[in-house]
Structures are given as C-alpha cells and as structure tokens.
Design an enzyme around this catalytic site. Sequence first.
Site, mmCIF file in Angstrom:
data_model
loop_
_atom_site.group_PDB
_atom_site.id
_atom_site.type_symbol
_atom_site.label_atom_id
_atom_site.label_comp_id
_atom_site.label_asym_id
_atom_site.label_seq_id
_atom_site.Cartn_x
_atom_site.Cartn_y
_atom_site.Cartn_z
ATOM 1 N N TYR A 309 0.379 -0.949 -0.189
ATOM 2 C CA TYR A 309 -0.075 0.240 0.151
ATOM 3 C C TYR A 309 1.010 1.324 -0.152
ATOM 4 O O TYR A 309 1.244 1.447 1.024
ATOM 5 C CB TYR A 309 -0.989 -0.080 1.236
ATOM 6 C CG TYR A 309 -1.814 -1.529 1.725
ATOM 7 C CD1 TYR A 309 -3.284 -0.840 1.120
ATOM 8 C CD2 TYR A 309 -1.033 -2.282 2.277
ATOM 9 C CE1 TYR A 309 -3.747 -2.090 1.552
ATOM 10 C CE2 TYR A 309 -2.307 -3.319 2.556
ATOM 11 C CZ TYR A 309 -3.953 -3.377 1.877
ATOM 12 O OH TYR A 309 -4.279 -4.059 2.194
ATOM 13 N N GLU A 395 -25.526 5.615 16.353
ATOM 14 C CA GLU A 395 -26.321 7.518 15.806
ATOM 15 C C GLU A 395 -25.112 8.278 16.939
ATOM 16 O O GLU A 395 -24.823 7.552 18.193
ATOM 17 C CB GLU A 395 -27.353 7.029 17.001
ATOM 18 C CG GLU A 395 -28.228 8.028 17.650
ATOM 19 C CD GLU A 395 -27.928 9.684 15.586
ATOM 20 O OE1 GLU A 395 -27.406 10.860 16.420
ATOM 21 O OE2 GLU A 395 -28.579 8.533 15.263
#
Length: 413
Positions: A309, A395
């Site tokens: 990467y 949430e």
Amino acid sequence: MNIKLNQLIQKIDSLLPKIESLYKDFHQHPELSMQEIRTAKIAAEHLKKINFEVTEHVGVTGVVGIIQNGDGPTVMLRADMDALPMEEKTGLAYASQVRGETLEGVKTSISHMCGHDLHVAWLMGVSEILATNLSNWKGTLMVVFQPGEEIAKGALAMIKDMENKFPIPDIILGQHVMVGEAGSIGYKAGPILTAGDSLHITFHGKGAHGSMPQNSIDPVMIAAYSAVRLQSIVSREIAPLDSSVLTIGSIQAGTKENIIPDEAVLKLNMRSYKDSVREKMLQSVKRICSCESRASGAKDPDIKFIDSYPVTNNDYRATQKLAESFVKYFEDRCFETEPATASEDFSYFGRIWNVPYVFWFVGSTHKLEWEVAIKNNNVESIPANHSSQFKIELEPTIKAGLEAMLVATKTWL
C-alpha cells in the site's frame, strides 16, 4: 450554511432508517476481498434505480456509477466493499455468522470488522440524495464501489479496467470509519495513513537429521538471526523523527523436532510515512536477509510481496479547501487529526491518474466510552478496526458520515 447544501443535508434524516437497514444487511452478509458479488449487485441495482449510468464487474466486482449534470468539475467518491477473514465477537444482534473461503481456499469466518459495510451504505445514501436533487449541484458525479482493499488488489484492478472508459476526475474523495468520538470528523493535509508492505521471505537451507547438524545448512537459524537483526532497521537505520514500524508476524519451518528442514518462511509487515523511508526499509530487509543467508553458506532468500500500500498523502490545497467547509459545517465536531499507522489502497487512484485526493476519518465510538478513555489516557483499550470486538455506535456515526460526504462533495460541485 450554503442554501443548496442545507437543502441536501435536510434529506438525510428521512433516509437514515434505510441506510441503517442497508448497513446491518451488509454487516450480516460480509464478503471477502474480490468476492463481493452480492454487495456489488445491491449497490449497482441501487444506482440504476436512481438513474446513474452504471458499469459492473470493473476490476472483478467493482461498480462505477456516473451522473452528468451540466458544466462543472468531476468529483469521484469511493467506498471499499470487502470484509475480513475473521470471527466477529461483538455480541451484536446483527453480528456476522458467515463462513467462507479465501481466494487461496482457506476456510474461515468472515466479518466486517473494519467498517467497509458502513462505507458502502454511506455512499449509497449520498448517491441517492445527490441523484434525486439535481437542482442543488452542477458537474459530474462518479461513485466507485471498490473491491479488495484488504489485500491491496482492488484499486489497481479497477484502475486497469477503467482506463480510457471513464472521465478522469478533478478531485477524489473518501472517508473511513475509525475509533474516535462518534460523529466527529478528523482531517489532515499531507500523510494521513502509512505505506504498508507485507513480505513473504523464504530462506533456503539444506535439510538433515537433527542429530547430524554438520550435514545441514539450518534455515531455522538463518530465519532466527534475520528476525533479530531486522528489528534493528527501525532503531538503528531510520531517523528518530521518521516514524516507521516493522513487525514480524510469522516464522514457519519444519514438521518435527529431530528434522532440520530445507526451508524456513518469515512474514513481516512494514509501515512508513515517507516514500524515501519505505524504500530504505525495503533495501535493508533485502540486505539483512541475503547477508544472513550467505553467512550460513546458503543461497539468497526469495523475497516476494504479499501486498503493498502506498502512503495516503492528502493534497494540501484540496485538504485546506475541504477543511474550511468541514469547520464551517461541523464547528467543534471536526479537528485536525494525527496520522494513523493503518494503510489504504485508496491513493492509487490519485497517484496513477495524477489527481488530487483527500481522505478523512469519521469517529464511531460511544461518546461516554471515548471520554472515559481520554480521561484515563487509555484510548488503546477501545477495540479498533480489525479487532473481533470492533463495533460502530450507529447514532450519530451514520448521520455524520453522510453529512461529511455531502459537505465534501458540495465543496467542489
């Protein structure tokens, strides 16, 4: 707040139940790298219903959707789709129970312990809001659902298939759910994620009976000496201010205590924030392993990449522009983050196409849990991405991710 942006943001609340349902569905049906058939199909069908021009099977299972909406820049939004070969231990009602096989045929549990399921749901939600409110923006929107991030193959596979078939974007945007106070947004110009290189090193020896070591060239000894010496790369060859990590995660050799084997295999992982440091570490690994082999009279080892990467190095101007939008919208819910030692193949798109890109983090930890960890200086106690107990506080994390991606998109469109 920009009136048109505000009108888009107002669409989020009515969409939240749908996005949460999609997230839980993806969470319960994870798919391994380059095998994301179901996930890709759901994303593609969703895009078709909201009038995107859709191309499937890009880079094996990747999906590209495009909407052209008048003059303006081309903005690319990207989400990765793949899950991990590991068991989930969160105890959530919607926890994954799925098992399957890797591309190498290894049977394994499968789970979304990195948050890519939420990334897909976020991008589907933002795509729907933008596609059904064309009067609020101008330009071209390109959405990319990418396979194979966890094995560093997906971005490159998609780029190869996309050549000369799609417009080159003016800006590439992406986000990742991370440990942090739920609903917070962390951004940073320059390096935000490390380069990551995993190497498979095979040491060659000469097998013999354990009672006759004089007849052998012992690859176990070569691997052991190499393992010790490799740890000196970071401590003695890299400048203290150039952060880097080298971890040896596996040494495998032999089958029985009285048999000296022919080979030993060492697997290691390296992380770095600079291309120059990455290259120096790679050369040092090759030098040490080769010299230890020669010191024992063995031939040079075989060194192969398992995956690789690049550094995720956010464009400075684009990040500054986005940061202004984030601060204006999120106020004290956003901040300049420290770079993380995780790695991503997201930046291949920008590097290969020579296009500026920005990648940022969305916090997902319950507010109280985060505050206690900060107070006790014990953030590492929170199960992070790739932990079997990593879980997302829905949430306000779901809403914050939708907000962030809309704010980012509207910064250019």
